[in-house]
Write a protein that holds these residues in place. Structure first.
Motif, short mmCIF file in Angstrom:
data_model
loop_
_atom_site.label_atom_id
_atom_site.label_comp_id
_atom_site.label_asym_id
_atom_site.label_seq_id
_atom_site.Cartn_x
_atom_site.Cartn_y
_atom_site.Cartn_z
N PRO A 32 -24.14 23.19 36.35
CA PRO A 32 -23.15 24.28 36.32
C PRO A 32 -22.97 24.87 34.92
O PRO A 32 -22.73 26.08 34.78
CB PRO A 32 -21.87 23.63 36.80
N GLY A 36 -23.50 28.75 34.18
CA GLY A 36 -22.45 29.57 33.57
C GLY A 36 -22.92 30.28 32.32
O GLY A 36 -22.65 31.48 32.12
N ILE A 39 -25.21 33.16 33.40
CA ILE A 39 -24.48 34.31 33.95
C ILE A 39 -23.81 35.10 32.85
O ILE A 39 -23.89 36.33 32.81
CB ILE A 39 -23.47 33.83 35.02
N VAL A 40 -23.15 34.41 31.93
CA VAL A 40 -22.48 35.10 30.83
C VAL A 40 -23.50 35.82 29.95
O VAL A 40 -23.28 36.96 29.52
CB VAL A 40 -21.63 34.11 30.01
#
Length: 110
Positions: A32, A36, A39-40
């Motif tokens: 995860p 994350g 994605i950022v």
């Protein structure tokens, strides 16, 4: 450039054990975190939802390839080297005046 390399060397040598500790992090925490950051990073660099969907699509493709026991290296090589190979093929066809058989023969018989 030399100053940057020296600073990198000074910072990396004492921090190698810390970087090795990252490998001991459990997978359920690491995945995860990587997702994350990805994605950022994607949204921060382009601001496009299409790029996020592309990230999700390729992530799903990678997951399915792993579950169905397909090797991922040929796909990665095809994506990375495909454009260069296509340009080289186009250039060789233009040099041979679109005689595609000359690409697969040895030396020309002129």
């Amino acid at each position: 450039m030399y100053i940057g390399n020296v600073m990198l060397l000074i910072l990396n040598l004492p921090l190698v054990p810390l970087f090795a500790q990252v490998l001991r992090t459990p997978v359920y925490v690491l995945y995860p975190l990587i997702l994350g950051v990805s994605i950022v990073g994607i949204y921060g660099s382009s601001g496009s939802l299409f790029d996020l969907m592309l990230l999700a699509g390729f992530g799903l493709l990678g997951y399915l390839m792993r579950k169905l026991d397909y090797p991922s290296a040929p796909l990665i090589l095809g994506v990375v080297l495909g454009g260069a190979m296509e340009r080289a093929l186009r250039q060789s066809l233009m040099m041979s005046k679109a005689a595609s058989r000359s690409s697969f023969r040895g030396r020309s018989r002129r």
